[in-house]
Write a protein that holds these residues in place. Structure first.
Motif, PDB file in Angstrom:
ATOM      1  N   ASN A  52     -29.408 -44.154  30.966  1.00  0.00           N
ATOM      2  CA  ASN A  52     -30.800 -44.599  30.872  1.00  0.00           C
ATOM      3  C   ASN A  52     -31.697 -43.503  30.297  1.00  0.00           C
ATOM      4  O   ASN A  52     -32.585 -43.771  29.500  1.00  0.00           O
ATOM      5  CB  ASN A  52     -31.302 -45.060  32.242  1.00  0.00           C
ATOM      6  CG  ASN A  52     -30.733 -46.419  32.609  1.00  0.00           C
ATOM      7  OD1 ASN A  52     -30.445 -47.230  31.733  1.00  0.00           O
ATOM      8  ND2 ASN A  52     -30.534 -46.668  33.892  1.00  0.00           N
ATOM      9  N   THR A  53     -31.424 -42.270  30.703  1.00  0.00           N
ATOM     10  CA  THR A  53     -32.187 -41.140  30.165  1.00  0.00           C
ATOM     11  C   THR A  53     -31.952 -41.027  28.655  1.00  0.00           C
ATOM     12  O   THR A  53     -32.874 -40.794  27.874  1.00  0.00           O
ATOM     13  CB  THR A  53     -31.738 -39.826  30.841  1.00  0.00           C
ATOM     14  OG1 THR A  53     -31.745 -40.033  32.245  1.00  0.00           O
ATOM     15  CG2 THR A  53     -32.658 -38.685  30.492  1.00  0.00           C
ATOM     16  N   ASN A  54     -30.688 -41.227  28.302  1.00  0.00           N
ATOM     17  CA  ASN A  54     -30.265 -41.180  26.909  1.00  0.00           C
ATOM     18  C   ASN A  54     -31.114 -42.105  26.037  1.00  0.00           C
ATOM     19  O   ASN A  54     -31.633 -41.718  24.994  1.00  0.00           O
ATOM     20  CB  ASN A  54     -28.772 -41.583  26.915  1.00  0.00           C
ATOM     21  CG  ASN A  54     -28.159 -41.615  25.532  1.00  0.00           C
ATOM     22  OD1 ASN A  54     -28.564 -40.854  24.663  1.00  0.00           O
ATOM     23  ND2 ASN A  54     -27.186 -42.482  25.333  1.00  0.00           N
ATOM     24  N   ILE A  55     -31.301 -43.349  26.509  1.00  0.00           N
ATOM     25  CA  ILE A  55     -32.100 -44.326  25.777  1.00  0.00           C
ATOM     26  C   ILE A  55     -33.569 -43.883  25.723  1.00  0.00           C
ATOM     27  O   ILE A  55     -34.200 -43.920  24.673  1.00  0.00           O
ATOM     28  CB  ILE A  55     -32.029 -45.709  26.469  1.00  0.00           C
ATOM     29  CG1 ILE A  55     -30.662 -46.322  26.253  1.00  0.00           C
ATOM     30  CG2 ILE A  55     -33.113 -46.638  25.978  1.00  0.00           C
ATOM     31  CD1 ILE A  55     -30.517 -46.972  24.910  1.00  0.00           C
ATOM     32  N   ARG A  56     -34.073 -43.464  26.882  1.00  0.00           N
ATOM     33  CA  ARG A  56     -35.493 -43.088  26.938  1.00  0.00           C
ATOM     34  C   ARG A  56     -35.778 -41.914  26.011  1.00  0.00           C
ATOM     35  O   ARG A  56     -36.801 -41.868  25.351  1.00  0.00           O
ATOM     36  CB  ARG A  56     -35.882 -42.719  28.373  1.00  0.00           C
ATOM     37  CG  ARG A  56     -36.386 -43.910  29.168  1.00  0.00           C
ATOM     38  CD  ARG A  56     -37.201 -43.462  30.381  1.00  0.00           C
ATOM     39  NE  ARG A  56     -36.466 -42.586  31.266  1.00  0.00           N
ATOM     40  CZ  ARG A  56     -35.602 -43.016  32.183  1.00  0.00           C
ATOM     41  NH1 ARG A  56     -35.380 -44.294  32.333  1.00  0.00           N
ATOM     42  NH2 ARG A  56     -34.968 -42.163  32.956  1.00  0.00           N
ATOM     43  N   GLN A  57     -34.837 -40.965  25.985  1.00  0.00           N
ATOM     44  CA  GLN A  57     -35.084 -39.762  25.193  1.00  0.00           C
ATOM     45  C   GLN A  57     -34.839 -39.958  23.705  1.00  0.00           C
ATOM     46  O   GLN A  57     -35.307 -39.161  22.902  1.00  0.00           O
ATOM     47  CB  GLN A  57     -34.226 -38.610  25.717  1.00  0.00           C
ATOM     48  CG  GLN A  57     -34.752 -38.110  27.059  1.00  0.00           C
ATOM     49  CD  GLN A  57     -33.943 -36.948  27.580  1.00  0.00           C
ATOM     50  OE1 GLN A  57     -32.835 -36.694  27.113  1.00  0.00           O
ATOM     51  NE2 GLN A  57     -34.497 -36.246  28.566  1.00  0.00           N
ATOM     52  N   ALA A  58     -34.108 -41.031  23.366  1.00  0.00           N
ATOM     53  CA  ALA A  58     -33.778 -41.231  21.954  1.00  0.00           C
ATOM     54  C   ALA A  58     -35.035 -41.295  21.098  1.00  0.00           C
ATOM     55  O   ALA A  58     -35.077 -40.774  19.995  1.00  0.00           O
ATOM     56  CB  ALA A  58     -32.930 -42.494  21.785  1.00  0.00           C
ATOM     57  N   LEU A  59     -36.056 -41.961  21.635  1.00  0.00           N
ATOM     58  CA  LEU A  59     -37.277 -42.131  20.839  1.00  0.00           C
ATOM     59  C   LEU A  59     -38.328 -41.072  21.134  1.00  0.00           C
ATOM     60  O   LEU A  59     -39.416 -41.104  20.576  1.00  0.00           O
ATOM     61  CB  LEU A  59     -37.864 -43.524  21.073  1.00  0.00           C
ATOM     62  CG  LEU A  59     -37.104 -44.679  20.418  1.00  0.00           C
ATOM     63  CD1 LEU A  59     -37.836 -45.984  20.637  1.00  0.00           C
ATOM     64  CD2 LEU A  59     -36.919 -44.442  18.935  1.00  0.00           C
ATOM     65  N   ALA A  60     -37.990 -40.104  22.017  1.00  0.00           N
ATOM     66  CA  ALA A  60     -38.950 -39.034  22.290  1.00  0.00           C
ATOM     67  C   ALA A  60     -39.145 -38.247  21.001  1.00  0.00           C
ATOM     68  O   ALA A  60     -38.202 -38.026  20.249  1.00  0.00           O
ATOM     69  CB  ALA A  60     -38.435 -38.127  23.393  1.00  0.00           C
ATOM     70  N   GLY A  61     -40.341 -37.839  20.730  1.00  0.00           N
ATOM     71  CA  GLY A  61     -40.591 -37.077  19.508  1.00  0.00           C
ATOM     72  C   GLY A  61     -40.717 -37.964  18.290  1.00  0.00           C
ATOM     73  O   GLY A  61     -40.726 -37.502  17.169  1.00  0.00           O
ATOM     74  N   GLN A  62     -40.825 -39.284  18.530  1.00  0.00           N
ATOM     75  CA  GLN A  62     -40.957 -40.188  17.393  1.00  0.00           C
ATOM     76  C   GLN A  62     -42.336 -40.154  16.769  1.00  0.00           C
ATOM     77  O   GLN A  62     -42.566 -40.723  15.737  1.00  0.00           O
ATOM     78  CB  GLN A  62     -40.599 -41.624  17.805  1.00  0.00           C
ATOM     79  CG  GLN A  62     -39.120 -41.904  17.704  1.00  0.00           C
ATOM     80  CD  GLN A  62     -38.575 -41.527  16.350  1.00  0.00           C
ATOM     81  OE1 GLN A  62     -38.892 -42.124  15.352  1.00  0.00           O
ATOM     82  NE2 GLN A  62     -37.745 -40.498  16.305  1.00  0.00           N
ATOM     83  N   SER A  63     -43.293 -39.438  17.445  1.00  0.00           N
ATOM     84  CA  SER A  63     -44.608 -39.307  16.818  1.00  0.00           C
ATOM     85  C   SER A  63     -44.458 -38.593  15.482  1.00  0.00           C
ATOM     86  O   SER A  63     -45.255 -38.785  14.585  1.00  0.00           O
ATOM     87  CB  SER A  63     -45.547 -38.540  17.744  1.00  0.00           C
ATOM     88  OG  SER A  63     -44.931 -37.342  18.151  1.00  0.00           O
ATOM     89  N   VAL A  64     -43.389 -37.798  15.354  1.00  0.00           N
ATOM     90  CA  VAL A  64     -43.148 -37.095  14.090  1.00  0.00           C
ATOM     91  C   VAL A  64     -42.942 -38.095  12.949  1.00  0.00           C
ATOM     92  O   VAL A  64     -43.536 -37.978  11.897  1.00  0.00           O
ATOM     93  CB  VAL A  64     -41.906 -36.175  14.217  1.00  0.00           C
ATOM     94  CG1 VAL A  64     -41.638 -35.476  12.888  1.00  0.00           C
ATOM     95  CG2 VAL A  64     -42.133 -35.150  15.317  1.00  0.00           C
ATOM     96  N   ASP A  65     -42.137 -39.145  13.232  1.00  0.00           N
ATOM     97  CA  ASP A  65     -41.866 -40.069  12.117  1.00  0.00           C
ATOM     98  C   ASP A  65     -43.076 -40.947  11.830  1.00  0.00           C
ATOM     99  O   ASP A  65     -43.182 -41.546  10.790  1.00  0.00           O
ATOM    100  CB  ASP A  65     -40.580 -40.863  12.337  1.00  0.00           C
ATOM    101  CG  ASP A  65     -40.751 -42.163  13.109  1.00  0.00           C
ATOM    102  OD1 ASP A  65     -39.752 -42.850  13.263  1.00  0.00           O
ATOM    103  OD2 ASP A  65     -41.874 -42.487  13.561  1.00  0.00           O
ATOM    104  N   ASP A  66     -44.020 -41.011  12.803  1.00  0.00           N
ATOM    105  CA  ASP A  66     -45.220 -41.814  12.573  1.00  0.00           C
ATOM    106  C   ASP A  66     -46.093 -41.221  11.467  1.00  0.00           C
ATOM    107  O   ASP A  66     -46.874 -41.916  10.846  1.00  0.00           O
ATOM    108  CB  ASP A  66     -46.049 -41.924  13.868  1.00  0.00           C
ATOM    109  CG  ASP A  66     -45.283 -42.745  14.901  1.00  0.00           C
ATOM    110  OD1 ASP A  66     -44.245 -43.324  14.534  1.00  0.00           O
ATOM    111  OD2 ASP A  66     -45.727 -42.780  16.055  1.00  0.00           O
ATOM    112  N   ILE A  67     -45.951 -39.926  11.257  1.00  0.00           N
ATOM    113  CA  ILE A  67     -46.777 -39.277  10.234  1.00  0.00           C
ATOM    114  C   ILE A  67     -46.349 -39.746   8.840  1.00  0.00           C
ATOM    115  O   ILE A  67     -47.168 -39.915   7.955  1.00  0.00           O
ATOM    116  CB  ILE A  67     -46.649 -37.734  10.337  1.00  0.00           C
ATOM    117  CG1 ILE A  67     -47.156 -37.290  11.720  1.00  0.00           C
ATOM    118  CG2 ILE A  67     -47.475 -37.046   9.251  1.00  0.00           C
ATOM    119  CD1 ILE A  67     -46.788 -35.875  12.075  1.00  0.00           C
ATOM    120  N   HIS A  68     -45.034 -40.001   8.687  1.00  0.00           N
ATOM    121  CA  HIS A  68     -44.529 -40.382   7.354  1.00  0.00           C
ATOM    122  C   HIS A  68     -45.071 -41.722   6.906  1.00  0.00           C
ATOM    123  O   HIS A  68     -45.185 -42.619   7.707  1.00  0.00           O
ATOM    124  CB  HIS A  68     -43.002 -40.419   7.359  1.00  0.00           C
ATOM    125  CG  HIS A  68     -42.409 -39.093   7.664  1.00  0.00           C
ATOM    126  ND1 HIS A  68     -42.625 -37.992   6.907  1.00  0.00           N
ATOM    127  CD2 HIS A  68     -41.604 -38.687   8.684  1.00  0.00           C
ATOM    128  CE1 HIS A  68     -41.979 -36.961   7.435  1.00  0.00           C
ATOM    129  NE2 HIS A  68     -41.352 -37.355   8.520  1.00  0.00           N
TER     130      HIS A  68
END
Lengths: 176, 622
Positions: B606-622
């Protein structure tokens, strides 16, 4: 993660009809990279079982949100609105238009230039679909009567089915 | 010969990334191959004579089965005991096969599973495939000097559930650890490293000896996403040979009886001529029978005329796949040719014309599928790969069930990304109905009678109520191998029934057990030793996986007491693995450890899934 997980939350996207589908696909790939059973084949059995469950939910969620009609139905269901349980379409003008389009589609093979006629009807259907999708965008931006959204969803279901049939006919014409 | 037990130091932790032996197997209609990764490069493995291609031919003799070239050499001499193209037979019932003349004596009396009558008794096509797999696994284990920890076996993308089950069964009979069934076109795409070459949409045109597949894939950032697949599991180069042979019969003026007697010889000549025509403009053919000799020439133009209808059939399937994928011909960036039959010049010409692009043919079309399977096997077995690839495949045929009036209700439409689970709710048709018959079918047609029946089962004990009151939820689950499982549950009472769909054309569980026992009786000690080694490999995998996991997040996810409990269980398994001589004991110890770690693993996933998208704010910039 359970199969009642909210699909929008899963992809960390706002629960709205207008979504960034490129972002959706990118996140889908990231999530499947983390959870697909292929990523856990050398792990313990519990991990393999959970990976399978997670991957199934992620696939279902992605394909629901990617398709505008499915996305609309899902969004409505989050608000407790069920188009499949609503009254059937009463809009006479729409039904007449559908009948006319079906007749036109059926007559295409007998046309002088079936390929051109096929192209024409496919474009017509696409325009009608785009119009209805815009209606949905409007409804979700300022929701009013649920019945209005339900009717639009039902009309889109008709149109997508017709689009599918038109595409199949076009494929057959190509073979002849 | 005695085996020395290896004893590791008490405190030494096992090497976390010990290299595990993995192989990819291409189980083909006319020939099969095995490949593995050596120094990061996939390569097919030759036999002792330097031959990479193993003819998919098994000859049954009283001294045991003979596999490969020696069997093929005897095909004309001893046709009844020599089984060729068994892949064309698996997954079909005796009745379905009897409708086509397959040239073997069939016995379908025991059940719907077809059996071939040979000198050693009845042999199922699944057993024939198992013998081929065994031969390839032995080749790999001899070459690599150890037991395989995992294999990937390729199947045509258009293989249906029954054919996939049969392939799985064959692997079980052969005693192979199978990590995944992989679709042949997807394997080819992997071998070409298309993900590194070009992002975009690609078509894989795969024409083998007996099957045709087309897959439309989208490649993006190392993800191979199959958009649509199509094909024909009974169309291939063998049909080219058949068309040429029919032409020869016609030219020579043979009667149908004469032709039947010469069948194998005619097909052999047809194949030789076809292959020669990839190099030259005409090839000699000759028919010799009791009453005379006919000599002729097969020109390339004549060959083209004979096979054009078959090629057209493949292009029709390509059109349908493009439509299903929702893409146009112009959208296809590259076309890859796979399968020995794409050596035929006319095929290359027609495919190039259809997609309006020169197809890729750099890799040997016979070997490319095995190479891709080896890459995937190496990755799935847990060896470091250096490249981060994910394959997302689809189910080739719609799956549904029978409703009132013999109509099919589709539950999972074709080209749905796997794995997938879909459910639908049904109700009773009659007042007081207490049982519901669930008939699972596969196919695109509207009526059950036009689809393929996969399985039937009954849900009993539904509380009697008025018609339409019961709520019965039927769930279809298709795993990443494309194998289907169906369950049904009445929601009010909670009664349920489920089955792993076992097609009537397949081997029953009892038959598999019997066949396995037969082989155990032949070599009881060998079998026990093999099972122990298998469980040791398994135990090591579990220990490695948990040690690596604990090093990663054991600190964060476990409190001291939980950690201590897991450490104890790990030590116990480690000790059992080193001391035991019983496969069963080791298996139980693995299960015990799994039990202790279940909660931890769930938290981790479950942690694995939750963390997969952590830091996705980076791709939002593109």
């Amino acid at each position: 993660m359970s199969d009642t997980a909210n699909y929008f939350e899963l992809f960390q996207l706002p629960a709205s009809f207008d979504i960034d589908t490129d972002k959706l696909t990118r996140r889908y790939h990231i999530l499947q990279r983390a959870s697909h059973p292929d990523r856990h084949t050398h792990s313990v059995e519990t991990a393999q079982r959970l990976a399978l469950q997670h991957a199934m939910i992620i696939n279902e969620a992605y394909h629901t949100l990617k398709d505008p009609l499915q996305r609309a139905i899902y969004l409505l269901s989050l608000q407790g609105i069920r188009p499949d349980e609503a009254d059937s379409i009463q809009d006479g003008v729409f039904l007449m238009e559908q009948m006319a389009l079906r007749e036109e589609l059926a007559g295409i093979p007998q046309q002088a230039d079936p390929a051109a006629a096929s192209d024409h009807i496919q474009k017509t259907i696409q325009v009608l679909i785009t119009t209805r999708l815009n209606d949905l965008t409007g409804w979700f931006a300022a929701p009013d009567e649920p019945a209005v959204a339900c009717a639009t969803v039902q009309k889109l279901q008709f149109l997508y089915k017709l689009q599918q049939e038109a595409a199949t006919l076009a494929t057959h014409l190509n073979e002849a | 010969m005695s085996r020395l037990l290896q004893i590791s130091e008490p405190d030494a932790t096992p090497e976390p990334h010990q290299h595990r032996l993995a192989a990819g197997i291409d189980l083909g209609t006319t020939h099969s191959l095995v490949a593995t990764l050596r120094s990061g490069v996939p390569d097919t493995l030759p036999d002792g004579q330097g031959q990479h291609l193993l003819p998919s031919v098994v000859r049954y003799t009283t001294q045991g089965p003979v596999v490969g070239a020696a069997a093929r050499a005897a095909a004309t001499r001893d046709p009844q005991n020599t089984i060729v193209s068994a892949k064309r037979l698996i997954g079909y019932t005796a009745e379905q096969l009897a409708q086509n003349n397959i040239g073997y004596e069939l016995d379908g009396s025991e059940n719907a599973m077809p059996m071939l009558r040979t000198v050693v008794g009845l042999v199922s096509p699944v057993t024939v495939c198992a013998d081929i797999l065994k031969s390839l696994a032995e080749r790999a284990e001899t070459t690599l000097g150890g037991q395989l920890a995992g294999t990937v076996i390729t199947v045509p993308a258009y293989f249906d559930d029954a054919q996939r089950q049969a392939t799985r069964d064959a692997a079980r009979l052969a005693g192979l650890p199978v990590l995944r069934l992989l679709n042949e076109p997807t394997a080819a795409a992997l071998a070409y490293g298309l993900d590194r070459a070009t992002a975009g949409i690609h078509a894989i045109y795969d024409l083998g000896g007996g099957t045709f597949d087309i897959s439309i894939l989208r490649l993006h950032d190392g993800v191979f996403e199959v958009l649509a697949t199509g094909g024909d599991t009974a169309l291939g180069g063998d049909d080219f040979d058949q068309a040429i042979a029919d032409w020869m019969v016609c030219q020579a003026g043979l009667t149908s009886d004469q032709a039947a007697a010469l069948r194998r010889n005619l097909l052999q000549q047809a194949r030789t001529a076809k292959e020669a025509l990839s190099e030259q403009d005409s090839a000699p053919v000759q028919v010799t029978w009791t009453k005379g000799v006919w000599r002729g020439e097969l020109s390339r133009a004549q060959l083209d005329e004979l096979i054009d209808p078959l090629i057209r059939q493949t292009l029709r399937t390509c059109r349908q796949a493009l439509q299903d994928a929702g893409v146009n011909r112009q959208d296809i960036a590259q076309v890859v040719l796979v399968g020995g039959s794409t050596r035929t010049l006319r095929v290359r010409e027609q495919v190039a014309g259809f997609f309006d692009t020169m197809p890729l043919t750099d890799l040997d079309p016979d070997r490319v599928v095995a190479l891709g399977a080896a890459i995937q096997a190496n990755s799935l077995v847990g060896n470091p790969t250096g490249q981060d690839v994910l394959l997302l495949d689809v189910n080739p045929l719609s799956l549904g069930l029978e409703t009132m009036g013999g109509l099919v209700e589709k539950i999972i439409p074709r080209n749905t990304t796997l794995p997938i689970a879909r459910a639908q709710t049904f109700t009773t048709a009659k007042d007081g109905q207490t049982a519901l018959s669930v008939h699972v079918v596969q196919g695109e047609r509207e009526y059950v009678s036009d689809c393929r029946s996969l399985a039937r089962f009954e849900l009993r004990g539904i509380p009697p109520r008025v018609a339409g009151a019961a709520r019965i939820r039927v769930t279809f689950t298709v795993d990443a191998d494309g194998l289907l499982q169906v369950s049904a549950a009445e929601q009010g009472s909670g009664i349920s029934a489920d089955i792993t769909v076992k097609p009537s054309s397949g081997l029953s569980e009892a038959a598999i057990t019997r066949l396995l026992q037969d082989s155990i009786e032949h070599a009881a000690e060998d079998m026990a030793a093999r099972q122990l080694i298998e469980q040791k490999v398994n135990a090591q995998r579990v220990l490695d996986a948990l040690h690596a996991a604990l090093a990663d997040d054991g600190e964060a996810l476990l409190d001291t007491a939980e950690r201590a409990q897991i450490d104890t269980a790990l030590a116990e398994l480690q000790a059992t693995a080193e001391q035991t001589r019983e496969a069963g004991e080791l298996k139980a110890a693995i299960a015990a450890l799994e039990q202790v770690c279940a909660l931890y693993v769930e938290r981790r996933m479950n942690t694995n899934i939750r963390q997969a998208l952590a830091g996705q704010s980076v791709d939002d910039i593109h």
